[in-house]
Design a protein around this motif. Structure first.
Motif, PDB file in Angstrom:
ATOM      1  N   THR A  30      -1.740 -20.472  31.740  1.00  0.00           N
ATOM      2  CA  THR A  30      -1.345 -19.086  32.012  1.00  0.00           C
ATOM      3  C   THR A  30       0.181 -18.951  32.103  1.00  0.00           C
ATOM      4  O   THR A  30       0.743 -17.967  31.631  1.00  0.00           O
ATOM      5  N   HIS A 150     -11.516 -17.013  30.358  1.00  0.00           N
ATOM      6  CA  HIS A 150     -10.319 -16.199  30.142  1.00  0.00           C
ATOM      7  C   HIS A 150     -10.615 -15.295  28.952  1.00  0.00           C
ATOM      8  O   HIS A 150     -11.289 -15.711  28.015  1.00  0.00           O
ATOM      9  N   LEU A 317      -4.300 -11.393  33.597  1.00  0.00           N
ATOM     10  CA  LEU A 317      -4.848 -12.655  34.098  1.00  0.00           C
ATOM     11  C   LEU A 317      -3.719 -13.690  34.210  1.00  0.00           C
ATOM     12  O   LEU A 317      -3.588 -14.389  35.213  1.00  0.00           O
ATOM     13  N   CYS A 320      -1.399 -13.205  37.143  1.00  0.00           N
ATOM     14  CA  CYS A 320      -1.983 -13.106  38.483  1.00  0.00           C
ATOM     15  C   CYS A 320      -1.972 -14.437  39.235  1.00  0.00           C
ATOM     16  O   CYS A 320      -2.566 -15.419  38.790  1.00  0.00           O
ATOM     17  N   TYR A 323      -5.694 -15.501  40.023  1.00  0.00           N
ATOM     18  CA  TYR A 323      -6.429 -16.027  38.863  1.00  0.00           C
ATOM     19  C   TYR A 323      -5.977 -17.443  38.528  1.00  0.00           C
ATOM     20  O   TYR A 323      -6.775 -18.304  38.188  1.00  0.00           O
ATOM     21  N   ARG A 324      -4.679 -17.695  38.642  1.00  0.00           N
ATOM     22  CA  ARG A 324      -4.120 -18.997  38.257  1.00  0.00           C
ATOM     23  C   ARG A 324      -4.699 -20.161  39.055  1.00  0.00           C
ATOM     24  O   ARG A 324      -4.638 -21.308  38.617  1.00  0.00           O
ATOM     25  N   GLY A 328     -11.346 -18.114  35.460  1.00  0.00           N
ATOM     26  CA  GLY A 328     -12.235 -16.957  35.501  1.00  0.00           C
ATOM     27  C   GLY A 328     -13.625 -17.158  36.054  1.00  0.00           C
ATOM     28  O   GLY A 328     -14.282 -16.193  36.439  1.00  0.00           O
ATOM     29  N   TYR A 331     -15.145 -15.463  39.338  1.00  0.00           N
ATOM     30  CA  TYR A 331     -15.280 -14.009  39.365  1.00  0.00           C
ATOM     31  C   TYR A 331     -16.718 -13.594  39.045  1.00  0.00           C
ATOM     32  O   TYR A 331     -17.145 -12.495  39.374  1.00  0.00           O
ATOM     33  N   SER A 336     -12.680 -11.286  34.100  1.00  0.00           N
ATOM     34  CA  SER A 336     -12.163 -11.906  35.313  1.00  0.00           C
ATOM     35  C   SER A 336     -10.739 -11.445  35.555  1.00  0.00           C
ATOM     36  O   SER A 336     -10.217 -10.584  34.848  1.00  0.00           O
ATOM     37  N   GLY A 337     -10.103 -12.016  36.556  1.00  0.00           N
ATOM     38  CA  GLY A 337      -8.710 -11.691  36.842  1.00  0.00           C
ATOM     39  C   GLY A 337      -8.579 -10.256  37.337  1.00  0.00           C
ATOM     40  O   GLY A 337      -9.567  -9.602  37.674  1.00  0.00           O
ATOM     41  N   SER A 360      -7.089 -10.415  45.191  1.00  0.00           N
ATOM     42  CA  SER A 360      -5.760 -10.068  44.700  1.00  0.00           C
ATOM     43  C   SER A 360      -4.794 -10.032  45.869  1.00  0.00           C
ATOM     44  O   SER A 360      -5.169  -9.749  46.994  1.00  0.00           O
ATOM     45  N   CYS A 366       0.275  -7.747  37.774  1.00  0.00           N
ATOM     46  CA  CYS A 366      -0.662  -7.325  36.721  1.00  0.00           C
ATOM     47  C   CYS A 366      -0.216  -6.003  36.101  1.00  0.00           C
ATOM     48  O   CYS A 366      -0.312  -5.801  34.898  1.00  0.00           O
TER      49      CYS A 366
END
Ligand code: SF4
Lengths: 462, 187
Positions: A30, A150, A317, A320, A323-324, A328, A331, A336-337, A360, A366
């Motif tokens: 990412t 992802h 994603l 974020c 997310y990292r 995904g 979720y 995702s993300g 989040s 984002c």
């Protein structure tokens, strides 16, 4: 795909604990995407592009009935067969008919999130059709029986070592085979599939109403092959994917590529108007399935409809920090993300997707990344607010938040509490959130000094 | 009621009384640079090989590229005078595909290939040679798309060699499509 979004905190903690390699692989991939995006954004008047893209999308969404009918008309004029699907079952009916009528035994499929949503692969398998995912990343996770993690790079959570092991077990390649050698093996298997499949399946990045054009973006060439070699091509298109004019592609293709991978344009873009014409090679039949599956309900939602602008570029994603950490899978749904956290409640209902709007930090990264300016942080708050109103959040949270606010608003109280808390052992098991965190890591330990004291020291030392 | 009627009715209900967003115009941003120069540069940045040649030399160039190869697959619209004297092979077996581009786009470094030229020769051979006339090189994608009156059944924009980073984030060329893209702009 069956949604498991409710399990988010548990699954995230389990993944961090059991598969530490995922975090490393996802963070690396990412950050790489993110660096490329920033470079690609800096090259163009990106604010003007984002503003214009947002406006075009808002126009198309606020005139969606008109553009859907126009697109249908143009597609028909181009010789495309148009179908409408409210539900996955409607989409399945279209496929079943094609499979039976054309005697389909083998299908090649281009990566598409919508087909995940609709459960296209399990359906085809139940009909005895062999389905090959032809995007290399998608093929890897198909071999593993995993869902994509992802939107753009479905296999970014896998390390080279894991793929080497997978191919060793599957194809007998050496355990230290190079990525080139592994790709060659996949290429051979999939080339054979392209040449023998009776059916090609795809999604669409865009559908242009004015000309009935399906636009598809990719880097490998598998989409061009999937839509060129088999005699039948079926494309699944979410009704939010429309663009008004052919020339709008001149904005949306480069913008999506820059947001997704930092490229000026995807290596291969397919602009498909219809089946092959007299004397040409190419599919004899092209079908477009226009899919609702929750989208009209989201359009109706005055607070959340902007989510439908999404181009599925995956930029949010990559940007974020949450997310990292896990990729995904935790979720628990196709998307995702950050975008998943606001789209999934819209598509599945908040009850099903309840914990996602909490996944989040509300840092706003984002929103900065999003090529169509979807106000994701605001939408996260909207869904959180609704979760509280619907009584989905535990009641202790209300009380705790009210108390927290009191303390935060008064400097005197804040000092008192932060000092007091520092002396106490942290109740690691008390709060579910803390537990989810500590399950995947070591215990939380408070800093010996509060931030405002540390800050004062730094400031005084200057 | 069928799915179509129900979906459209729901869309109309959702939009009833909603403010309508306006459709913005396309901006005009002409290129400051010679489009062919920019095209060649961008193609190279995308990992392709690119150069300009006088039309008379294109055939010899293709022949040199095909040296030692048993033959090639040819696009249907490739002009006869540009076709190198090589045995024609089916695209499934040919080590080289030679295509005639409808147009090219400088800003993105892309060549546009029509389905009328035939798709297999553009996709199956590992090396892809694309010829395009200098007068068909557009500065921007917008200019190119606005200029297209008639659309073929399918149009492919190719901006470099086939590639993937799906295996451990390592860039691998030649996954599925041609791993080598050679573009010649004809003066
Ligand atoms: S929300 Fe924006 S950034 Fe995220 S995938 Fe959709 S378009 Fe891309």
């Amino acid at each position: 795909m069956r949604a498991k979004a409710k399990l988010y905190p548990k699954e995230a903690a389990r993944l961090l604990r059991e598969k530490p390699g995922v975090r490393e692989a996802v963070t690396g991939a990412t950050l790489h995407f993110e660096r490329n995006r920033l470079k690609a954004y800096a090259e163009v008047p990106i604010e003007e592009w984002r503003e214009r893209a947002k406006a075009v999308k808002d126009h198309v969404l606020t005139h969606l009935d008109h553009y859907l009918e126009l697109a249908e008309r143009r597609l028909r004029e181009n010789g495309v067969q148009v179908h409408w699907a409210e539900t996955p079952e409607d989409a399945h009916r279209v496929l079943r008919e094609v499979v039976h009528r054309r005697g389909v035994k083998r299908a090649v499929k281009a990566k598409s999130m919508l087909t995940e949503e609709l459960g296209v692969n399990p359906l085809l398998e139940s009909l005895g059709v062999e389905v090959y995912e032809t995007d290399l990343g998608e093929y890897l996770i198909q071999l593993l029986g995993e869902p994509p993690s992802h939107i753009v790079g479905p296999a970014i959570h896998l390390s080279l070592g894991e793929i080497q092991k997978l191919f060793h077990a599957r194809f007998g390649t050496p355990l230290d085979a190079s990525p080139e050698a592994l790709a060659q093996v996949a290429r051979r298997v999939l080339r054979e599939a392209f040449l023998s499949a009776e059916l090609g399946l795809s999604g669409a990045n865009f559908l242009v109403a004015e000309t009935g054009t399906l636009a598809l973006m990719e880097n490998e060439g598998n989409i061009r092959l999937s839509t060129s070699l088999p005699k039948v091509h079926v494309a699944f298109v979410g009704i939010e994917k429309l663009l008004p004019r052919f020339a709008d592609l001149a904005l949306f293709l480069p913008l999506t590529a820059r947001a997704a991978t930092g490229q000026r344009l995807a290596t291969f873009v397919s602009l498909i108007q219809g089946p092959a014409r007299e004397g040409e090679e190419g599919p004899e039949e092209v079908h477009v399935v226009l899919v609702d599956h929750g989208r009209t309900a989201l359009l109706h939602d005055l607070e959340a409809w902007e989510t439908l602008r999404c181009l599925r570029c995956g930029a949010c994603l990559n940007a974020c920090p949450v997310y990292r950490q896990t990729g995904g899978h935790p979720y628990g749904y196709v998307y995702s993300g950050p975008i998943g956290a606001v789209l999934d409640p819209g598509l599945l209902g908040l009850e099903e997707a309840y914990p996602l709007p909490y996944a989040s930090t509300l840092c706003g990264a984002c929103y900065e990344a999003c090529p169509v300016k979807i106000p994701i942080p605001r939408l996260l708050l909207t869904w959180r607010h609704r979760a509280a109103e619907e009584g989905l959040t535990p009641s202790w949270e209300h009380g705790a938040m009210r108390a927290f606010r009191k303390v935060m608003e008064s400097p005197a109280l804040y000092r008192l509490f932060s000092k007091g808390l520092r002396g106490l052992p942290l109740p690691q098991d008390l709060l579910p959130l803390l537990r989810a965190w500590t399950e995947g890591r070591g215990p939380l330990r408070p800093s010996p000094k509060p931030f405002h004291e540390l800050w004062k020291e730094v400031a005084d030392g200057r | 009621m069928d799915a179509r009627t129900r979906i459209l009715a729901r869309v109309q209900r959702a939009l009833r009384g909603r403010p309508k967003a306006l459709l913005p115009e396309h901006p005009h941003t002409p290129l400051a640079e010679d489009p062919v120069d920019l095209l060649l540069r961008r193609l190279r940045e995308n990992g392709a090989e690119a150069q300009r040649l006088p039309r008379e030399e294109a055939k010899a160039f293709a022949q040199r590229l095909a040296e030692g190869l048993p033959g090639a697959a040819f696009g249907k619209t490739l002009p006869q005078d540009l076709r190198p004297p090589l045995p024609e092979l089916p695209p499934e077996e040919a080590p080289l595909g030679v295509s005639w581009a409808l147009f090219a786009v400088a800003e993105t470094g892309s060549v546009a290939l029509s389905s009328e030229d035939g798709r297999k020769a553009q996709l199956l051979p590992p090396t892809h040679l694309v010829l395009v006339e200098a007068k068909r090189v557009y500065g921007t994608l917008l200019e190119a798309l606005q200029d297209l009156n008639e659309l073929p059944a399918a149009l492919g924009l190719h901006s470099g060699p086939s590639k993937s980073a799906d295996i451990g984030q390592v860039m691998v060329k030649g996954v599925h499509g041609p791993g080598r893209l050679v573009v010649v702009v004809l003066e």
